[in-house]
Design an enzyme around this catalytic site. Structure first.
Site, PDB file in Angstrom:
ATOM      1  N   ASP A   1       0.099  -7.648   1.473  1.00 10.73           N
ATOM      2  CA  ASP A   1       0.477  -6.240   1.607  1.00 10.73           C
ATOM      3  C   ASP A   1       1.991  -6.066   1.601  1.00 10.73           C
ATOM      4  O   ASP A   1       2.560  -5.358   2.438  1.00 10.73           O
ATOM      5  CB  ASP A   1      -0.135  -5.623   2.869  1.00 10.73           C
ATOM      6  CG  ASP A   1      -0.038  -4.094   2.863  1.00 10.73           C
ATOM      7  OD1 ASP A   1       0.094  -3.512   1.762  1.00 10.73           O
ATOM      8  OD2 ASP A   1      -0.089  -3.485   3.953  1.00 10.73           O
TER       9      ASP A   1
ATOM     10  N   HIS B   1       0.804  -1.222   0.000  1.00 10.03           N
ATOM     11  CA  HIS B   1       0.000   0.000   0.000  1.00 10.03           C
ATOM     12  C   HIS B   1       0.835   1.270   0.000  1.00 10.03           C
ATOM     13  O   HIS B   1       0.324   2.353  -0.263  1.00 10.03           O
ATOM     14  CB  HIS B   1      -0.989  -0.010   1.185  1.00 10.03           C
ATOM     15  CG  HIS B   1      -0.390   0.248   2.526  1.00 10.03           C
ATOM     16  ND1 HIS B   1      -0.139  -0.761   3.435  1.00 10.03           N
ATOM     17  CD2 HIS B   1       0.007   1.394   3.133  1.00 10.03           C
ATOM     18  CE1 HIS B   1       0.369  -0.244   4.540  1.00 10.03           C
ATOM     19  NE2 HIS B   1       0.476   1.070   4.375  1.00 10.03           N
TER      20      HIS B   1
ATOM     21  N   SER C   1       4.816   2.490   7.799  1.00 13.79           N
ATOM     22  CA  SER C   1       4.502   1.335   6.961  1.00 13.79           C
ATOM     23  C   SER C   1       5.716   0.844   6.190  1.00 13.79           C
ATOM     24  O   SER C   1       6.405   1.620   5.534  1.00 13.79           O
ATOM     25  CB  SER C   1       3.403   1.690   5.972  1.00 13.79           C
ATOM     26  OG  SER C   1       2.146   1.660   6.564  1.00 13.79           O
TER      27      SER C   1
END
Length: 397
Positions: A176, A143, A254
Site C-alpha cells: 500500500d 490507495h 492516509s
C-alpha cells in the site's frame, strides 16, 4: 477507503469495500505525635489593642472613595457596566518551545508534509504524503492515488501555499505504498528513522490532512507492534505488519507520517479500525495503523531507482479460509523457494523465525516484513524447521 469486512478502514477521504482477513511528619523533639512541636510554656493571651483615631478617619475616607467609584461605574440592568471595560490579560508566550516537545516536533516536521487531492472521472478523494527527497519525491499510500493510474489529476499542496501537479513514479499495492514526483526543488525533506527500534509506549505524532484539513497534528503512543492489517480491494489487497497507535488518524491522513520523539519518520499512516462493518466513513476510535518506515524506505528506494519494486515470496499458495491455527499450504509451487527448502503441500506453518503465526494473514505480513533474498526459518505444526531463501516478485510498475 474502508475495509468493511476486516474491521479496518484506510484513512483516506473516500471509501471502497474490502474482504475479511484489538502524613503528617512527627517532630522528634516533641512530646506529641500530632506533628507539631509542643511548647515548653503556655502562651499568654495578648492584651487588647486600642484603635487610633487616625485609623478610623482613614477607614471613613476609604469607604467614601469606594462609594464614589461605585457610583461612577454606574451598574446598569443585568450587571452590565457602563464605559470601557479592560480585563487583565497576560502577555503572549513567544518563547521557543523546548526540544522534544510536541510543539517543537510539529513545527519542525509540518513543512515536510503535503496534502494530496485526486480527481478522476469516477470521483475525487484526498490524502496526505511526506517529502522524502528535496528534489520533489513524495511517499504516500497506493490507495490514495491508485484511482488516477488510468487517468486523472493528482495535485500536491505544500504548507507554504504552493501547489504542484504530481506524477506517479511507481506503486506497490502489496505494501500500500506509492511514490510521487513534483517539479520542485529545495523542499524540506523529512528525516527517516528506524522502525526496528520501536517500543510499545513510545510517544508518536501523526501529521496530515484529515478531511482536507492540512497541517493537522495529533499525538499519542505506540499501542502495539506487528499488527496484521489488510487494506485495499480484491485486486490490490495490501498486507501490513503494522504499527498500532492511539494518535488520532482520520480519513485523509492516509500517506502522512508517524513521527517519533526525535522528529523522525517511523511509519506511514495507512488505516484505522472501525466499530462495525458498514461502509459509512468512520473517524478515529484510537486504533490507527501505520506501515513501518523500514519497509516503506526499501520500496521507495526501489521505485526511485527503477520505477518498480519487489515483494518477497515463499512460493506457496495459502488456504485463506482455513480455520487451522497457522498458515496451511494449499500448494507449494514447483521449483519455488519453499519447494527448494523441502516444504510440501499440506504443511501447516506455525512459526516464522520463532515468531508464532496464528492465521494466514499473520504469515503473509511476517514474510513481507523481510526483503527478497532474506533467509527465514519456517516451523511446521510437527516441529520440523525449513530454511527458506525468499524469492522476489515485481509489482505495480
Amino acid at each position: 477507503m474502508s475495509e468493511s469486512g476486516s474491521g479496518w478502514q484506510s484513512s483516506q477521504d473516500e471509501s471502497v469495500d474490502s474482504p475479511t482477513p484489538l502524613t503528617e511528619s512527627v517532630n522528634e523533639d516533641a512530646t506529641s505525635t500530632t506533628g507539631y512541636q509542643v511548647l515548653s510554656e503556655p502562651l499568654q493571651s495578648p492584651k487588647p489593642r486600642r484603635v487610633a483615631p487616625l485609623l478610623i478617619v482613614t477607614a471613613l475616607i476609604a469607604g467614601l472613595v469606594g462609594g464614589v467609584v461605585g457610583d461612577r461605574l454606574n451598574f446598569g440592568e443585568n450587571g452590565v457596566l457602563g464605559g470601557v471595560v479592560d480585563l487583565y490579560q497576560s502577555d503572549a508566550d513567544t518563547s521557543a518551545r523546548p526540544d522534544g516537545s510536541i510543539a517543537q516536533i510539529a513545527a519542525a516536521v509540518t513543512p515536510g508534509v503535503v496534502s494530496i487531492s485526486v480527481n478522476t472521472s469516477a470521483g475525487s478523494g484526498t490524502g496526505s504524503g511526506l517529502i522524502i527527497d528535496s528534489s520533489g519525491y513524495i511517499i504516500t499510500n497506493n490507495h490514495v492515488v491508485s484511482s488516477a493510474v488510468s487517468g486523472g489529476e493528482i495535485l500536491v499542496d505544500l504548507t507554504d501555499g504552493r501547489s504542484f501537479p504530481a506524477t506517479i513514479v511507481g506503486r506497490n499495492s502489496a505494501y500500500d505504498l506509492a511514490v510521487l514526483k513534483i517539479n520542485a526543488t529545495d523542499l524540506p525533506a523529512l528525516t527517516l528513522g528506524n522502525s526496528d527500534g520501536l517500543v510499545v509506549g513510545d510517544t508518536v505524532v501523526a501529521v496530515g490532512a484529515p478531511l482536507g484539513l492540512q497541517g493537522t497534528v495529533t499525538t499519542g503512543i505506540i499501542s502495539a507492534l506487528n499488527r496484521p492489517v489488510t487494506a485495499g480491494g480484491t485486486d490490490d489487497m495490501s498486507y501490513i505488519n503494522a504499527i498500532q497507535t492511539d494518535a488520532a488518524i482520520n480519513p485523509g491522513n492516509s500517506g502522512g507520517p508517524l513521527i517519533n520523539a526525535q522528529g523522525q519518520v517511523i511509519g506511514v499512516n495507512s488505516a484505522i479500525a472501525v466499530i462495525n462493518n458498514s461502509s459509512t466513513q468512520s473517524g478515529s476510535i484510537g486504533l490507527g495503523f501505520a506501515i513501518p518506515i523500514n519497509a516503506a524506505k526499501r520500496i521507495a528506494e526501489e521505485i526511485m531507482s527503477t520505477g518498480s519494486s519487489s515483494v518477497p515470496i515463499v512460493g506457496v499458495q495459502l488456504d485463506m479460509s482455513s480455520t487451522a491455527r497457522g498458515a496451511y499450504l494449499a500448494k507449494v509451487e514447483p521449483n519455488g523457494p519453499a519447494d527448494k527448502a523441502g516444504l510440501k503441500t499440506g504443511a501447516l506453518i506455525t512459526k516464522v523465525d520463532g515468531r508464532t503465526v496464528r492465521t494466514p494473514v499473520e504469515f503473509v505480513v511476517t514474510i513481507r516484513d523481510h526483503k527478497p533474498g532474506d533467509t527465514v526459518t519456517l516451523t511446521t505444526e510437527s516441529g520440523d524447521t525449513f530454511r527458506v531463501v525468499l524469492g522476489a516478485k515485481t509489482t505495480d510498475s
